[in-house]
Design a protein around this motif. Sequence first.
Motif, short mmCIF file in Angstrom:
data_model
loop_
_atom_site.label_atom_id
_atom_site.label_comp_id
_atom_site.label_asym_id
_atom_site.label_seq_id
_atom_site.Cartn_x
_atom_site.Cartn_y
_atom_site.Cartn_z
N ILE A 15 72.08 58.68 -24.49
CA ILE A 15 72.85 59.63 -23.68
C ILE A 15 73.93 60.31 -24.52
O ILE A 15 74.12 61.53 -24.44
CB ILE A 15 73.48 58.91 -22.46
CG1 ILE A 15 72.38 58.48 -21.49
CG2 ILE A 15 74.47 59.82 -21.75
CD1 ILE A 15 72.87 57.62 -20.35
N LEU A 16 74.64 59.52 -25.33
CA LEU A 16 75.69 60.09 -26.17
C LEU A 16 75.10 61.05 -27.22
O LEU A 16 75.66 62.11 -27.48
CB LEU A 16 76.46 58.97 -26.86
CG LEU A 16 77.30 58.07 -25.94
CD1 LEU A 16 77.92 56.93 -26.73
CD2 LEU A 16 78.37 58.88 -25.22
N ILE A 17 73.96 60.67 -27.79
CA ILE A 17 73.32 61.53 -28.79
C ILE A 17 72.84 62.83 -28.14
O ILE A 17 73.01 63.92 -28.70
CB ILE A 17 72.13 60.79 -29.44
CG1 ILE A 17 72.64 59.62 -30.29
CG2 ILE A 17 71.29 61.74 -30.29
CD1 ILE A 17 71.56 58.64 -30.66
N SER A 18 72.26 62.73 -26.95
CA SER A 18 71.73 63.90 -26.27
C SER A 18 72.83 64.89 -25.89
O SER A 18 72.59 66.10 -25.85
CB SER A 18 70.97 63.48 -25.00
OG SER A 18 69.96 62.55 -25.29
N MET A 25 70.58 71.78 -28.01
CA MET A 25 71.42 72.20 -26.89
C MET A 25 71.54 73.72 -26.83
O MET A 25 71.46 74.32 -25.75
CB MET A 25 72.80 71.57 -27.01
CG MET A 25 73.67 71.73 -25.78
SD MET A 25 73.13 70.70 -24.41
CE MET A 25 73.64 69.08 -24.97
N ALA A 26 71.70 74.36 -27.97
CA ALA A 26 71.83 75.82 -28.00
C ALA A 26 70.56 76.50 -27.49
O ALA A 26 70.63 77.46 -26.71
CB ALA A 26 72.14 76.29 -29.43
N LEU A 27 69.39 76.00 -27.91
CA LEU A 27 68.13 76.58 -27.45
C LEU A 27 67.95 76.42 -25.95
O LEU A 27 67.56 77.35 -25.25
CB LEU A 27 66.96 75.90 -28.17
CG LEU A 27 66.63 76.36 -29.59
CD1 LEU A 27 65.46 75.53 -30.12
CD2 LEU A 27 66.27 77.83 -29.62
N ILE A 28 68.24 75.22 -25.46
CA ILE A 28 68.04 74.95 -24.03
C ILE A 28 68.97 75.80 -23.18
O ILE A 28 68.55 76.39 -22.18
CB ILE A 28 68.27 73.46 -23.75
CG1 ILE A 28 67.17 72.64 -24.42
CG2 ILE A 28 68.28 73.18 -22.25
CD1 ILE A 28 67.48 71.16 -24.48
N GLY A 46 58.94 70.89 -25.94
CA GLY A 46 58.68 71.05 -27.37
C GLY A 46 59.63 70.22 -28.22
O GLY A 46 59.22 69.57 -29.19
N LEU A 47 60.91 70.25 -27.86
CA LEU A 47 61.89 69.45 -28.58
C LEU A 47 61.55 67.96 -28.50
O LEU A 47 61.61 67.23 -29.50
CB LEU A 47 63.29 69.69 -28.01
CG LEU A 47 63.94 71.04 -28.33
CD1 LEU A 47 65.09 71.32 -27.39
CD2 LEU A 47 64.42 71.07 -29.78
N GLU A 48 61.19 67.50 -27.30
CA GLU A 48 60.90 66.08 -27.12
C GLU A 48 59.59 65.68 -27.80
O GLU A 48 59.45 64.56 -28.29
CB GLU A 48 60.86 65.74 -25.63
CG GLU A 48 62.19 65.93 -24.93
CD GLU A 48 63.34 65.22 -25.62
OE1 GLU A 48 63.17 64.04 -26.02
OE2 GLU A 48 64.41 65.84 -25.80
N GLU A 169 66.05 61.96 -22.21
CA GLU A 169 66.51 63.27 -22.67
C GLU A 169 65.89 64.40 -21.84
O GLU A 169 66.55 65.40 -21.57
CB GLU A 169 66.17 63.46 -24.15
CG GLU A 169 67.01 62.61 -25.06
CD GLU A 169 66.90 63.03 -26.52
OE1 GLU A 169 66.09 63.93 -26.83
OE2 GLU A 169 67.62 62.45 -27.35
N THR A 170 64.64 64.23 -21.45
CA THR A 170 64.00 65.26 -20.62
C THR A 170 64.73 65.42 -19.30
O THR A 170 65.01 66.54 -18.85
CB THR A 170 62.53 64.91 -20.37
OG1 THR A 170 61.83 64.84 -21.62
CG2 THR A 170 61.86 65.96 -19.50
N VAL A 171 65.07 64.30 -18.67
CA VAL A 171 65.81 64.35 -17.40
C VAL A 171 67.19 64.99 -17.61
O VAL A 171 67.61 65.87 -16.83
CB VAL A 171 65.96 62.94 -16.80
CG1 VAL A 171 66.92 62.96 -15.61
CG2 VAL A 171 64.59 62.41 -16.36
N LEU A 172 67.89 64.59 -18.66
CA LEU A 172 69.23 65.12 -18.91
C LEU A 172 69.20 66.61 -19.21
O LEU A 172 69.98 67.39 -18.66
CB LEU A 172 69.87 64.36 -20.07
CG LEU A 172 70.27 62.90 -19.80
CD1 LEU A 172 70.68 62.21 -21.09
CD2 LEU A 172 71.39 62.83 -18.79
#
Length: 216
Positions: A15-18, A25-28, A46-48, A169-172
């Motif tokens: 969670i902290l890394i995500s 983050m910029a792309l999303i 794609g990221l995941e 990460e997908t959920v977050l």
Amino acid sequence: MELLPSLPAFVLAVILISASPGPAMALILRRAAVRGLSGAVPTVLGLEAGLYVWALCAAAGLAALVAASEVAFVVLRVAGAAFLLYLGVKAWRSAWRSRRTGAAAQPEEEPPAASARSWWKAFGEGAVVMLANPKAAAFMIAFYPQFVPHDRPLLATTALLALLQVALETVLYLSLAAVVGRAGAWFRRPVVRRRLDAVSGTVLVALGLRVAAESR
């Protein structure tokens, strides 16, 4: 060391890394602002997918070879930096075009073929950004072994932990994209979209330059 007792620490670390700012983050954020939640889905996936590939490579020892090879490290670093610069310049060009035309509108609906191409293009962008990042290889080598018990198979356990990380990460990321996507109409206003493109382009270019300048 058993696996289950270490899972809370693993989840907290993920969670902290995500939540840390970076190319992902910029792309999303940009994709969600421009295309809404549905448009951000392929970027996140794609990221995941790229993250999962690196995790398996780390477990198989391939990531260690990449991290140890000066040539492979430099090639990936240059490729990753070049792709981030390409995405940043692309955003700048979009901002410039909308400034000249006075509009930043995009078609509300696309033909199925165009929509499919757009989906895979966004998926590919996310995957390339993750895979062309040698720091991801080095991170995986250092991260996963901390949570793999000595008496468990490395590849299978790493694959399981990586699936958990991908799910978290997908959920977050999709939750974040949903929040940004709710304000999509505001983001798509010509002035706001132009400024968004300019800012996101600057961020991506800065990240690309940072990647290019990074050493081991």
